[in-house]
Design a protein around this motif. Structure first.
Motif, PDB file in Angstrom:
ATOM      1  N   GLN A 168       1.644  12.393  -9.166  1.00 49.47           N
ATOM      2  CA  GLN A 168       0.908  13.611  -8.822  1.00 49.47           C
ATOM      3  C   GLN A 168       1.826  14.822  -8.816  1.00 49.47           C
ATOM      4  O   GLN A 168       1.483  15.888  -9.344  1.00 49.47           O
ATOM      5  N   ALA A 169       3.012  14.683  -8.230  1.00 50.35           N
ATOM      6  CA  ALA A 169       3.969  15.788  -8.170  1.00 50.35           C
ATOM      7  C   ALA A 169       4.449  16.176  -9.563  1.00 50.35           C
ATOM      8  O   ALA A 169       4.588  17.365  -9.884  1.00 50.35           O
ATOM      9  N   ALA A 170       4.690  15.171 -10.408  1.00 51.04           N
ATOM     10  CA  ALA A 170       5.162  15.434 -11.764  1.00 51.04           C
ATOM     11  C   ALA A 170       4.094  16.171 -12.580  1.00 51.04           C
ATOM     12  O   ALA A 170       4.391  17.141 -13.286  1.00 51.04           O
ATOM     13  N   VAL A 171       2.847  15.712 -12.481  1.00 53.32           N
ATOM     14  CA  VAL A 171       1.761  16.361 -13.218  1.00 53.32           C
ATOM     15  C   VAL A 171       1.557  17.788 -12.718  1.00 53.32           C
ATOM     16  O   VAL A 171       1.360  18.721 -13.511  1.00 53.32           O
ATOM     17  N   ALA A 172       1.616  17.979 -11.397  1.00 52.21           N
ATOM     18  CA  ALA A 172       1.450  19.319 -10.831  1.00 52.21           C
ATOM     19  C   ALA A 172       2.534  20.258 -11.328  1.00 52.21           C
ATOM     20  O   ALA A 172       2.265  21.423 -11.661  1.00 52.21           O
ATOM     21  N   ALA A 173       3.775  19.775 -11.399  1.00 54.37           N
ATOM     22  CA  ALA A 173       4.882  20.605 -11.881  1.00 54.37           C
ATOM     23  C   ALA A 173       4.651  21.038 -13.321  1.00 54.37           C
ATOM     24  O   ALA A 173       4.898  22.200 -13.682  1.00 54.37           O
ATOM     25  N   VAL A 174       4.155  20.124 -14.148  1.00 56.55           N
ATOM     26  CA  VAL A 174       3.877  20.448 -15.544  1.00 56.55           C
ATOM     27  C   VAL A 174       2.748  21.476 -15.640  1.00 56.55           C
ATOM     28  O   VAL A 174       2.838  22.453 -16.390  1.00 56.55           O
ATOM     29  N   VAL A 175       1.687  21.268 -14.880  1.00 56.95           N
ATOM     30  CA  VAL A 175       0.539  22.182 -14.909  1.00 56.95           C
ATOM     31  C   VAL A 175       0.952  23.577 -14.457  1.00 56.95           C
ATOM     32  O   VAL A 175       0.583  24.586 -15.076  1.00 56.95           O
ATOM     33  N   PHE A 176       1.725  23.658 -13.389  1.00 59.36           N
ATOM     34  CA  PHE A 176       2.173  24.965 -12.900  1.00 59.36           C
ATOM     35  C   PHE A 176       3.060  25.669 -13.925  1.00 59.36           C
ATOM     36  O   PHE A 176       2.972  26.887 -14.111  1.00 59.36           O
ATOM     37  N   VAL A 232       0.840  -1.200   0.000  1.00 58.79           N
ATOM     38  CA  VAL A 232       0.000   0.000   0.000  1.00 58.79           C
ATOM     39  C   VAL A 232       0.873   1.247   0.000  1.00 58.79           C
ATOM     40  O   VAL A 232       0.630   2.206  -0.755  1.00 58.79           O
ATOM     41  N   ILE A 233       1.908   1.249   0.833  1.00 58.19           N
ATOM     42  CA  ILE A 233       2.811   2.397   0.910  1.00 58.19           C
ATOM     43  C   ILE A 233       3.497   2.628  -0.430  1.00 58.19           C
ATOM     44  O   ILE A 233       3.616   3.774  -0.896  1.00 58.19           O
ATOM     45  N   LYS A 234       3.941   1.548  -1.074  1.00 55.39           N
ATOM     46  CA  LYS A 234       4.580   1.683  -2.384  1.00 55.39           C
ATOM     47  C   LYS A 234       3.602   2.273  -3.407  1.00 55.39           C
ATOM     48  O   LYS A 234       3.981   3.126  -4.212  1.00 55.39           O
ATOM     49  N   GLY A 235       2.368   1.801  -3.355  1.00 57.95           N
ATOM     50  CA  GLY A 235       1.364   2.320  -4.288  1.00 57.95           C
ATOM     51  C   GLY A 235       1.074   3.793  -4.069  1.00 57.95           C
ATOM     52  O   GLY A 235       0.932   4.558  -5.019  1.00 57.95           O
ATOM     53  N   VAL A 236       0.981   4.186  -2.806  1.00 52.68           N
ATOM     54  CA  VAL A 236       0.720   5.595  -2.486  1.00 52.68           C
ATOM     55  C   VAL A 236       1.885   6.467  -2.931  1.00 52.68           C
ATOM     56  O   VAL A 236       1.701   7.536  -3.519  1.00 52.68           O
ATOM     57  N   LEU A 237       3.112   6.015  -2.665  1.00 53.37           N
ATOM     58  CA  LEU A 237       4.291   6.789  -3.061  1.00 53.37           C
ATOM     59  C   LEU A 237       4.373   6.939  -4.576  1.00 53.37           C
ATOM     60  O   LEU A 237       4.745   8.010  -5.083  1.00 53.37           O
TER      61      LEU A 237
END
Length: 256
Positions: free
Chosen positions: A65-73, A54-59
């Motif tokens: 999520q972080a990569a997509v957010a960086a692109v959007v910003f 579960v932890i691996k999946g969340v990470l």
């Protein structure tokens, strides 16, 4: 000027909030067993993966999520710099801290909630035959849904820190399996821990797709299932579908 930009904080603060808020629930341990919607033995029998998986999946999902957010910003910042006139910047600066700015923020948050709810309802219902939370589902529902809500609402990266932190806390709370007295989310939203718990039950798995804030889309498309929270034999609580005509139709009924 701070050490970190608003964009960096907007990427990482919700991730930190996730782990801190989740850890708080984990730390509660057995002290909250009387408020659990499922017994520990029932949860252990239904959990098909280990905590490490579960932890691996969340990470993994948070990395995407972080990569997509960086692109959007990056894209929105470049578009904003090209379109923004100096006069607009002056007006925004003068309006900072004013009633207008707070009303604008409230409108942006409300619009983002509606967009995110609509997006997640559509994809959640479409992908429901999949019996588990696949990374692609996390990408489509949460990551891309959040990106769309950010772009459509027009909120700033600084505002998004608070909005997505709220989304994170609400999502953890909806899946914590605890019906805690005085929980502010249970008081403010009909879409809550018990509402979502019914969705995962055999009798309710064709209902209550709406998340994370409102039950509007379930109401509109006939997939709303009211619930009742009652005491469970052996201790604790349980949520179950309720089809009566009482207050439980709004997801408000509970047994004391």
């Amino acid at each position: 000027m701070g050490i970190f930009s608003d964009e960096i904080l907007a990427i990482f603060v919700p991730i930190v909030v996730y782990w801190v808020y989740s850890a708080m629930y984990m730390a509660l341990g057995h002290s909250m067993d009387k408020y659990r919607l499922h017994s520990r033995s029932e949860e252990d029998s239904k959990n098909l993966v280990s905590k490490s998986e579960v932890i691996k999946g969340v990470l993994l999902q948070q990395l995407v999520q972080a990569a997509v957010a960086a692109v959007v910003f990056t894209v929105t910042r470049e578009n904003s710099s090209l379109a923004e006139a100096p006069a607009i910047a002056i007006v925004e600066e003068q309006a900072a801290g004013s009633l207008f700015s707070y009303l604008t923020l409230a409108w942006q948050f409300s619009l983002a909630m509606v967009v995110l709810d609509g997006w997640q309802y559509a994809w959640h219902r479409y992908m429901h035959p999949e019996p588990y939370n696949h990374p692609v589902e996390g990408l489509l529902l949460d990551t891309l849904g959040g990106a769309l809500a950010f772009v459509v609402s027009g909120m700033s990266p600084r505002a998004s820190i608070f909005f997505f932190s709220l989304c994170t806390v609400k999502g953890v709370d909806d899946h914590c399996g605890l019906w805690l007295p005085g929980n502010v989310f249970h008081l403010c939203f009909w879409n809550n821990t018990a509402y979502h718990d019914v969705h995962h039950q055999l009798r309710g798995n064709r209902f209550n797709f709406s998340q994370p804030f409102f039950i509007t889309w379930d109401k509109l498309f006939g997939t709303h299932m009211p619930y009742v929270v009652e005491k469970r034999a052996g201790g604790g609580l349980q949520a179950r579908p309720h089809t009566g005509s009482s207050r439980a139709e709004n997801g408000e009924k509970s047994s004391k």
